[in-house]
Design a protein around this motif. Sequence first.
Motif, PDB file in Angstrom:
ATOM      1  N   SER A 134     -14.625 -13.887 -10.811  1.00 27.23           N
ATOM      2  CA  SER A 134     -13.453 -14.014 -11.680  1.00 27.23           C
ATOM      3  C   SER A 134     -12.256 -13.235 -11.158  1.00 27.23           C
ATOM      4  CB  SER A 134     -13.791 -13.564 -13.106  1.00 27.23           C
ATOM      5  OG  SER A 134     -14.228 -12.216 -13.121  1.00 27.23           O
ATOM      6  N   GLY A 135     -12.439 -12.384 -10.154  1.00 25.07           N
ATOM      7  CA  GLY A 135     -11.304 -11.679  -9.553  1.00 25.07           C
ATOM      8  C   GLY A 135     -11.109 -10.264 -10.042  1.00 25.07           C
ATOM      9  N   LYS A 136     -12.122  -9.626 -10.617  1.00 25.99           N
ATOM     10  CA  LYS A 136     -11.978  -8.252 -11.096  1.00 25.99           C
ATOM     11  C   LYS A 136     -11.657  -7.304  -9.939  1.00 25.99           C
ATOM     12  CE  LYS A 136     -16.116  -8.038 -12.872  1.00 25.99           C
ATOM     13  NZ  LYS A 136     -16.615  -9.395 -12.562  1.00 25.99           N
ATOM     14  N   SER A 137     -12.410  -7.429  -8.862  1.00 26.40           N
ATOM     15  CA  SER A 137     -12.183  -6.544  -7.719  1.00 26.40           C
ATOM     16  C   SER A 137     -10.828  -6.789  -7.080  1.00 26.40           C
ATOM     17  CB  SER A 137     -13.290  -6.734  -6.677  1.00 26.40           C
ATOM     18  OG  SER A 137     -14.547  -6.334  -7.195  1.00 26.40           O
ATOM     19  N   GLN A 138     -10.356  -8.033  -7.100  1.00 24.09           N
ATOM     20  CA  GLN A 138      -9.042  -8.329  -6.530  1.00 24.09           C
ATOM     21  C   GLN A 138      -7.934  -7.638  -7.305  1.00 24.09           C
ATOM     22  OE1 GLN A 138      -8.761 -12.599  -6.386  1.00 24.09           O
ATOM     23  NE2 GLN A 138      -9.812 -12.735  -4.420  1.00 24.09           N
ATOM     24  N   VAL A 139      -8.075  -7.556  -8.618  1.00 22.33           N
ATOM     25  CA  VAL A 139      -7.068  -6.874  -9.433  1.00 22.33           C
ATOM     26  C   VAL A 139      -6.980  -5.412  -9.032  1.00 22.33           C
ATOM     27  CG1 VAL A 139      -6.439  -6.163 -11.764  1.00 22.33           C
ATOM     28  CG2 VAL A 139      -7.312  -8.468 -11.361  1.00 22.33           C
ATOM     29  N   LEU A 140      -8.134  -4.753  -8.925  1.00 22.19           N
ATOM     30  CA  LEU A 140      -8.126  -3.341  -8.562  1.00 22.19           C
ATOM     31  C   LEU A 140      -7.684  -3.133  -7.118  1.00 22.19           C
ATOM     32  CD1 LEU A 140      -9.744  -3.224 -11.258  1.00 22.19           C
ATOM     33  CD2 LEU A 140     -10.957  -1.281 -10.272  1.00 22.19           C
ATOM     34  N   ALA A 141      -8.016  -4.080  -6.239  1.00 29.71           N
ATOM     35  CA  ALA A 141      -7.573  -3.972  -4.850  1.00 29.71           C
ATOM     36  C   ALA A 141      -6.058  -4.073  -4.755  1.00 29.71           C
ATOM     37  CB  ALA A 141      -8.233  -5.059  -4.001  1.00 29.71           C
ATOM     38  N   ALA A 142      -5.445  -4.938  -5.570  1.00 30.34           N
ATOM     39  CA  ALA A 142      -3.987  -5.056  -5.574  1.00 30.34           C
ATOM     40  C   ALA A 142      -3.342  -3.760  -6.051  1.00 30.34           C
ATOM     41  CB  ALA A 142      -3.569  -6.222  -6.466  1.00 30.34           C
ATOM     42  N   TYR A 143      -3.901  -3.185  -7.120  1.00 33.75           N
ATOM     43  CA  TYR A 143      -3.367  -1.918  -7.640  1.00 33.75           C
ATOM     44  C   TYR A 143      -3.489  -0.827  -6.576  1.00 33.75           C
ATOM     45  CZ  TYR A 143      -2.290   1.407 -11.421  1.00 33.75           C
ATOM     46  OH  TYR A 143      -1.703   2.344 -12.225  1.00 33.75           O
ATOM     47  N   GLU A 144      -4.657  -0.741  -5.940  1.00 30.56           N
ATOM     48  CA  GLU A 144      -4.866   0.293  -4.928  1.00 30.56           C
ATOM     49  C   GLU A 144      -3.932   0.099  -3.736  1.00 30.56           C
ATOM     50  OE1 GLU A 144      -8.524   2.298  -2.311  1.00 30.56           O
ATOM     51  OE2 GLU A 144      -8.910   0.611  -3.676  1.00 30.56           O
ATOM     52  N   ALA A 145      -3.682  -1.158  -3.353  1.00 29.05           N
ATOM     53  CA  ALA A 145      -2.784  -1.419  -2.233  1.00 29.05           C
ATOM     54  C   ALA A 145      -1.355  -0.978  -2.557  1.00 29.05           C
ATOM     55  CB  ALA A 145      -2.812  -2.899  -1.878  1.00 29.05           C
ATOM     56  N   LEU A 146      -0.880  -1.298  -3.761  1.00 27.53           N
ATOM     57  CA  LEU A 146       0.454  -0.848  -4.161  1.00 27.53           C
ATOM     58  C   LEU A 146       0.533   0.672  -4.166  1.00 27.53           C
ATOM     59  CD1 LEU A 146       1.334  -3.313  -7.072  1.00 27.53           C
ATOM     60  CD2 LEU A 146       2.477  -3.148  -4.862  1.00 27.53           C
ATOM     61  N   ALA A 147      -0.536   1.323  -4.639  1.00 28.36           N
ATOM     62  CA  ALA A 147      -0.556   2.788  -4.656  1.00 28.36           C
ATOM     63  C   ALA A 147      -0.482   3.344  -3.243  1.00 28.36           C
ATOM     64  CB  ALA A 147      -1.815   3.277  -5.361  1.00 28.36           C
ATOM     65  N   GLY A 148      -1.207   2.724  -2.317  1.00 27.18           N
ATOM     66  CA  GLY A 148      -1.150   3.193  -0.941  1.00 27.18           C
ATOM     67  C   GLY A 148       0.225   3.017  -0.328  1.00 27.18           C
ATOM     68  N   LEU A 149       0.865   1.883  -0.583  1.00 32.01           N
ATOM     69  CA  LEU A 149       2.215   1.668  -0.074  1.00 32.01           C
ATOM     70  C   LEU A 149       3.194   2.665  -0.677  1.00 32.01           C
ATOM     71  CD1 LEU A 149       2.329  -2.233  -0.128  1.00 32.01           C
ATOM     72  CD2 LEU A 149       2.218  -0.777   1.893  1.00 32.01           C
ATOM     73  N   GLY A 150       3.016   2.962  -1.966  1.00 33.83           N
ATOM     74  CA  GLY A 150       3.882   3.951  -2.597  1.00 33.83           C
ATOM     75  C   GLY A 150       3.721   5.338  -2.008  1.00 33.83           C
ATOM     76  N   SER A 151       2.556   5.610  -1.420  1.00 33.83           N
ATOM     77  CA  SER A 151       2.306   6.907  -0.786  1.00 33.83           C
ATOM     78  C   SER A 151       2.754   6.945   0.667  1.00 33.83           C
ATOM     79  CB  SER A 151       0.811   7.245  -0.870  1.00 33.83           C
ATOM     80  OG  SER A 151       0.396   7.358  -2.218  1.00 33.83           O
ATOM     81  N   GLY A 152       3.313   5.841   1.160  1.00 30.88           N
ATOM     82  CA  GLY A 152       3.827   5.812   2.521  1.00 30.88           C
ATOM     83  C   GLY A 152       2.919   5.167   3.532  1.00 30.88           C
ATOM     84  N   ALA A 153       1.792   4.587   3.104  1.00 33.07           N
ATOM     85  CA  ALA A 153       0.883   3.943   4.047  1.00 33.07           C
ATOM     86  C   ALA A 153       1.485   2.640   4.565  1.00 33.07           C
ATOM     87  CB  ALA A 153      -0.467   3.678   3.386  1.00 33.07           C
ATOM     88  N   THR A 154       0.986   2.183   5.699  1.00 28.93           N
ATOM     89  CA  THR A 154       1.461   0.936   6.276  1.00 28.93           C
ATOM     90  C   THR A 154       0.689  -0.241   5.689  1.00 28.93           C
ATOM     91  OG1 THR A 154      -0.121   1.036   8.105  1.00 28.93           O
ATOM     92  CG2 THR A 154       2.014   2.124   8.424  1.00 28.93           C
ATOM     93  N   LEU A 155       1.250  -1.442   5.872  1.00 30.92           N
ATOM     94  CA  LEU A 155       0.579  -2.653   5.407  1.00 30.92           C
ATOM     95  C   LEU A 155      -0.807  -2.795   6.023  1.00 30.92           C
ATOM     96  CD1 LEU A 155       3.229  -5.517   5.405  1.00 30.92           C
ATOM     97  CD2 LEU A 155       2.021  -4.587   3.436  1.00 30.92           C
ATOM     98  N   GLU A 156      -0.924  -2.496   7.303  1.00 33.17           N
ATOM     99  CA  GLU A 156      -2.206  -2.653   7.980  1.00 33.17           C
ATOM    100  C   GLU A 156      -3.267  -1.748   7.371  1.00 33.17           C
ATOM    101  OE1 GLU A 156      -1.997  -1.767  12.108  1.00 33.17           O
ATOM    102  OE2 GLU A 156      -3.881  -2.765  12.587  1.00 33.17           O
ATOM    103  N   THR A 157      -2.863  -0.588   6.882  1.00 30.93           N
ATOM    104  CA  THR A 157      -3.810   0.344   6.276  1.00 30.93           C
ATOM    105  C   THR A 157      -4.292  -0.156   4.921  1.00 30.93           C
ATOM    106  OG1 THR A 157      -2.767   2.214   7.426  1.00 30.93           O
ATOM    107  CG2 THR A 157      -4.143   2.719   5.507  1.00 30.93           C
ATOM    108  N   VAL A 158      -3.387  -0.637   4.094  1.00 29.13           N
ATOM    109  CA  VAL A 158      -3.769  -1.020   2.727  1.00 29.13           C
ATOM    110  C   VAL A 158      -4.322  -2.439   2.661  1.00 29.13           C
ATOM    111  CG1 VAL A 158      -2.078   0.565   1.755  1.00 29.13           C
ATOM    112  CG2 VAL A 158      -1.445  -1.812   2.117  1.00 29.13           C
ATOM    113  N   PHE A 159      -4.018  -3.265   3.664  1.00 33.91           N
ATOM    114  CA  PHE A 159      -4.554  -4.630   3.718  1.00 33.91           C
ATOM    115  C   PHE A 159      -5.288  -4.822   5.048  1.00 33.91           C
ATOM    116  CE2 PHE A 159      -0.830  -5.403   0.856  1.00 33.91           C
ATOM    117  CZ  PHE A 159      -1.565  -5.748  -0.273  1.00 33.91           C
TER     118      PHE A 159
END
Length: 471
Positions: A134-159
């Motif tokens: 149903s996409g539960k893990s995808q929701v949390l992965a999206a949140y975590e990716a945005l959090a990583g980008l907000g902390s200065g991580a690169t796209l390659e790191t969060v995705f």
Amino acid sequence: MDATAVAPGDDTRTDSPEAGPSGEPSTVPPPPPARHAPPTAGPAAPDAPTATAAAGVPGPSVPPAPPAASGAGADPVVPAQAARRGAGRPVEPAQRQPYARPVIAELRLSAFGRHRSAAFPLGPVTLFAGPSGSGKSQVLAAYEALAGLGSGATLETVFPDPGARIPDCALPDAQRRRGFRLGCTVDGPAGPVRLELAVQAEPALRIVGERLSQDGQILFATALRDPGRRSVQASWLTGGAVGVTRAPLPDDRLGTALLPLRVAGSTAGQRQVLAAAEQAVVALRSVFACDPRPDRMRAPVPPGEGRLLGDCANLADVLRRTRHECGTRHALLAEAARTGCGGPVAGLDVRAAAGGAVTAVLDRGPGRPATELARLGSGELRFLAVALVLLTGPGVLDMDPAAELLSARQALTVLADGLDRGLDRNQAAELLRLALLSCGRGHVRLVAAVGEGTAAAARRLDGVSVVDLPV
């Protein structure tokens, strides 16, 4: 297809939405505003195929830029209404619940994995439930990716696997480009701020569009104008005689997180941009993703800083620290262990093993030998780890909160995919009790994926929001 076809749509514009990225008529109608979606809304039904749907990211493209002298090199602009003072109408205080600390109030997955046009309002305790797939893990992965980008991580790191985030059944365009879109609303002292992000996943991973807006006013926007350059053209509100400032930014980092380093704050417009950007960055950086790994928690660990890792492998070292520095919270954890661990529990203690390593033990009371954590079941170890995270704060977690704001002015958000994995009913119920205890004060928030049993129990609790995702 122009690369900007995977840029975020603007459902808050006041001018006509009928133009595409180069000024030509668009074949894609704008979706309904995501902020009006019901709290438990799952993915919206797909629309009919459109020109941009074939590119992998359905939906409207970025706002049109005025023609530049060199044609394809046109800069993105903040629309004219954004440059006028007083153009945005602030929401009256009586119309919204004020947030003393910046928090992510809504997560939007416009085109991300199996989710399309989905908006998920987030409360102090938000649980995602639904069958497998149903996409539960995808929701949390999206949140975590945005959090990583907000902390200065690169796209390659969060995705690390961006292809897995491309919308289901998305077809590449003539240049074999596909991507995905996500965003969030950050609420706090500055008021609600919307962040939208469009990412090209193939053939090269890069940000092709970003937008920061407030009250219908676009404060900051980027767009990919020259696919041959590893940069995007950015524009942000300046005000005064200049109106708008333009500059190139890297295409592998979140531009909003870079604004505090680029904007001087010498005009009213710049200060508005800074306030919105800093609120978004503070909320995104105040996130701790927790996924306890019992197989890594059993061995003695060397003493260190006592900052809990995401997999909780150094749980014993953190218990050593909390036992001496956080007596009240350590006592609460020991009390919770009486419910979550089998047999009598008098307390939690640590012992120095050979070579200076630290081992955590359950104190079984007078006359009973202590039990090392290595002898506990996987469910007991996961329970202790999550309980510790809920009862502690950023100073004890391996995270990098915003240094420009006191920790008391930040709200820690705990992400837990499979919060109740391997737990029995009593353990899951105790974690819900701890979550309500900690999150009720506004310092901690919980966003987690759970099974149906925990979701059913949570639906009967005040203060818990359960989002049911369909297959």
